[in-house]
Design a protein around this motif. Structure first.
Motif, PDB file in Angstrom:
ATOM      1  N   THR A   6       0.813  -1.216   0.000  1.00 45.56           N
ATOM      2  CA  THR A   6       0.000   0.000   0.000  1.00 45.56           C
ATOM      3  C   THR A   6       0.848   1.268   0.000  1.00 45.56           C
ATOM      4  OG1 THR A   6      -0.127  -0.036   2.418  1.00 45.56           O
ATOM      5  CG2 THR A   6      -1.907  -1.138   1.206  1.00 45.56           C
ATOM      6  N   ARG A   7       2.162   1.137   0.051  1.00 48.51           N
ATOM      7  CA  ARG A   7       3.015   2.328   0.120  1.00 48.51           C
ATOM      8  C   ARG A   7       3.028   3.043  -1.228  1.00 48.51           C
ATOM      9  NH1 ARG A   7       9.547   2.515   1.220  1.00 48.51           N
ATOM     10  NH2 ARG A   7       9.622   4.614   2.111  1.00 48.51           N
ATOM     11  N   THR A   8       2.683   4.317  -1.226  1.00 48.84           N
ATOM     12  CA  THR A   8       2.665   5.071  -2.473  1.00 48.84           C
ATOM     13  C   THR A   8       4.100   5.401  -2.899  1.00 48.84           C
ATOM     14  OG1 THR A   8       2.468   7.193  -1.329  1.00 48.84           O
ATOM     15  CG2 THR A   8       0.427   6.071  -1.938  1.00 48.84           C
ATOM     16  N   ASP A  50       4.306  -2.297   5.482  1.00 52.03           N
ATOM     17  CA  ASP A  50       4.211  -0.852   5.289  1.00 52.03           C
ATOM     18  C   ASP A  50       5.329  -0.310   4.403  1.00 52.03           C
ATOM     19  OD1 ASP A  50       6.209  -1.278   7.127  1.00 52.03           O
ATOM     20  OD2 ASP A  50       5.740   0.497   8.322  1.00 52.03           O
ATOM     21  N   GLU A  54       2.714  -0.072  -3.521  1.00 49.23           N
ATOM     22  CA  GLU A  54       1.366  -0.444  -3.956  1.00 49.23           C
ATOM     23  C   GLU A  54       1.429  -1.225  -5.268  1.00 49.23           C
ATOM     24  OE1 GLU A  54      -0.697   3.224  -4.391  1.00 49.23           O
ATOM     25  OE2 GLU A  54       0.854   4.143  -5.632  1.00 49.23           O
TER      26      GLU A  54
END
Length: 242
Positions: A6-8, A50, A54
């Motif tokens: 999900t890390r942009t 984390d 993404e």
């Protein structure tokens, strides 16, 4: 169901575009008499999710990789880099995403940031290679980041070794994207060494190096001979669309 990152990409520190025209007509840096040290270790799932960009999928088991490149000469002079990579899957393809890299020398750092992009910082890599083993200490301005010990070295057929494709954050048409690059080794032509007794330790603290805690050793090996650091490029599957 697979676990997706999900890390942009825009949130990754030191995101750099490749300089216009950099590497045109070339694949990358051709390096001779180069020592490449590669270590892979398992992590817990909670340590990596984390950090996973993404769209990429968590591998099973979760793992990270440290790759040290030590070349006596390059287009930027003597070159020593230690990269920390996070294992991932892009659909069914195995990939390793650059989280952070330490580069020794001001000129070398400037050249590597311009040519290869991603998060690259100044630091030191003390690398000692002897008949007894390989030892390395990777550090930056905040102190020691990783200590590596490789013992019980055994010569091997280097074609047994594997260098998976690497991904680096960059830009595609001014949009953050993951670009493919890599450490390419002509395996039939280099000297290969496996370690049967090794460990990687990372002090606790802030930053991605200290956030990851090696759980189980997977593989540790080194090569000596020719190598190539490839310039990042748009993955072929996306480049051919349209």
């Amino acid at each position: 169901m697979p676990d997706f990152g999900t890390r942009t990409l825009a949130s990754i520190p030191d995101l750099l575009a490749i300089a216009p025209g950099e590497g045109e007509g070339e694949d990358g840096w051709e390096l001779s008499d180069t020592r490449v040290v590669s270590l892979t270790f398992e992590l817990s799932k909670t340590q990596m999710m984390d950090l996973l960009p993404e769209g990429l999928i968590r591998p099973v088991p979760p793992y990270a990789k440290v790759i040290i490149v030590d070349a006596p000469d390059s287009p930027a002079g003597p070159y020593r880099e230690a990269g920390l990579y996070l294992g991932a899957r892009d659909r069914v393809q195995i990939r390793n995403v650059l989280l952070d890299a330490i580069v020794q020398g001001d000129e070398q750092l400037a050249s590597s940031r311009r040519c290869f992009g991603g998060s690259r910082r100044a630091g030191t890599i003390d690398l000692d290679v002897s008949d007894d083993g390989i030892n390395a200490v990777i550090a930056s301005e905040e102190g020691e980041l990783c200590r590596i010990r490789m013992g019980d070295l055994r010569r091997c057929d280097a074609t047994m070794l594997k260098f998976d494709a690497l991904l680096v954050p960059g830009e595609e048409e001014a949009t953050p994207a993951l670009l493919r690059y890599g450490v390419r080794i002509p395996l039939p032509e280099v000297e290969g060494t496996l370690s049967r007794d090794w460990e990687a330790t990372m002090p606790r603290g802030a930053g991605v190096w200290r956030q990851l805690r090696p759980a189980f050793n997977v593989t540790a090996f080194a090569t000596f001979g020719d190598a190539r650091l490839e310039f990042p490029r748009i993955p072929r599957a996306r480049a051919s669309v349209g």
